[in-house]
Design a protein around this motif. Structure first.
Motif, PDB file in Angstrom:
ATOM      1  N   LEU A  55       6.684   8.969  -7.792  1.00  0.00           N
ATOM      2  CA  LEU A  55       5.999   7.735  -8.183  1.00  0.00           C
ATOM      3  C   LEU A  55       4.689   8.050  -8.898  1.00  0.00           C
ATOM      4  O   LEU A  55       4.364   7.436  -9.921  1.00  0.00           O
ATOM      5  N   MET A  62       3.708   6.873 -12.649  1.00  0.00           N
ATOM      6  CA  MET A  62       2.514   6.085 -12.959  1.00  0.00           C
ATOM      7  C   MET A  62       1.701   6.771 -14.057  1.00  0.00           C
ATOM      8  O   MET A  62       1.255   6.139 -15.019  1.00  0.00           O
ATOM      9  N   MET A  92       9.350   3.625 -11.634  1.00  0.00           N
ATOM     10  CA  MET A  92       8.359   3.496 -10.561  1.00  0.00           C
ATOM     11  C   MET A  92       8.990   2.910  -9.303  1.00  0.00           C
ATOM     12  O   MET A  92       8.797   3.421  -8.188  1.00  0.00           O
TER      13      MET A  92
END
Length: 217
Positions: free
Chosen positions: A198, A202, A186
């Motif tokens: 990203l 996640m 991340m």
């Protein structure tokens, strides 16, 4: 529990909420168990009124069920509850990651990187509760920096209900190491402002969280 959990004078309501929340997260107060008010009031060194106010706050967070005249119990989530919440949270945090990379200032990005570094310091010491709290702060701040108030509100609501679940996700050394590796991915994407990468990191992290916790619910 022992005298070390007794409450001091710092923001009484917040302290009582924090201490009882920690007892729930750590499993000292087990899911589905009745909360022994008299015992906890004595252990925490507070009166009944602030303790019951704290229970109402924890009920609003989804951690406690307050039953008038029957006593309060620790909410117990079913596997179906947990899966559905993690599924939604994965999509929310994917969007949050994309938005943060597009909208957050350099200072905001650095604040997330700094939080991550503090988490890693706790991990190196295997200091689990401080790591967990910084981890919660990381996810909350990421949602906040998305610039989308609705996303932040829903993310906060789901995250509050999953506090115990997220904590047990780091119960086994290999699971914790896996979560740390996820966070390294991340932050690498965050530093490059690669929103797609990203967002995927996640989302993947939340899918893996289900795999880490499903046998412990």
């Amino acid at each position: 529990m022992d005298a070390s959990i007794a409450i001091t004078n710092r923001s009484l309501h917040d302290q009582v909420v924090s201490r009882v929340r920690d007892l729930i997260i750590e499993g000292t107060l087990e899911p589905g168990s009745r909360i022994d008010e008299a015992h906890l009031i004595e252990e925490l060194g507070v009166s009944r009124t602030p303790f019951r106010e704290a229970l109402r706050t924890l009920a609003a967070e989804g951690l406690v069920i307050v039953r008038p005249s029957k006593g309060s119990i620790v909410r117990k989530l079913t596997p179906e509850d947990v899966f559905s919440m993690l599924e939604v949270l994965g999509h929310l945090e994917k969007l949050a990651g994309e938005l943060v990379c597009a909208r957050a200032s350099d200072e905001d990005i650095q604040s997330l990187v700094d939080l991550h570094e503090r988490m890693m310091a706790c991990y190196r010491l295997r200091d689990r509760m401080p790591y967990y709290k910084l981890n919660q702060e990381f996810h909350s701040r990421l949602a906040s920096l998305s610039g989308n108030g609705t996303l932040q509100e829903v993310q906060s609501n789901i995250q509050a209900r999953l506090k115990r679940i997220r904590y047990i996700g780091n119960q086994q050394p290999e699971s914790w190491a896996g979560a740390v590796a996820d966070h390294e991915d991340m932050v690498a994407a965050l530093k490059k402002r690669d929103g797609q990468r990203l967002g995927e990191a996640m989302s993947s992290h939340l899918r893996k969280t289900w795999e880490r916790v499903k046998d412990s619910i």
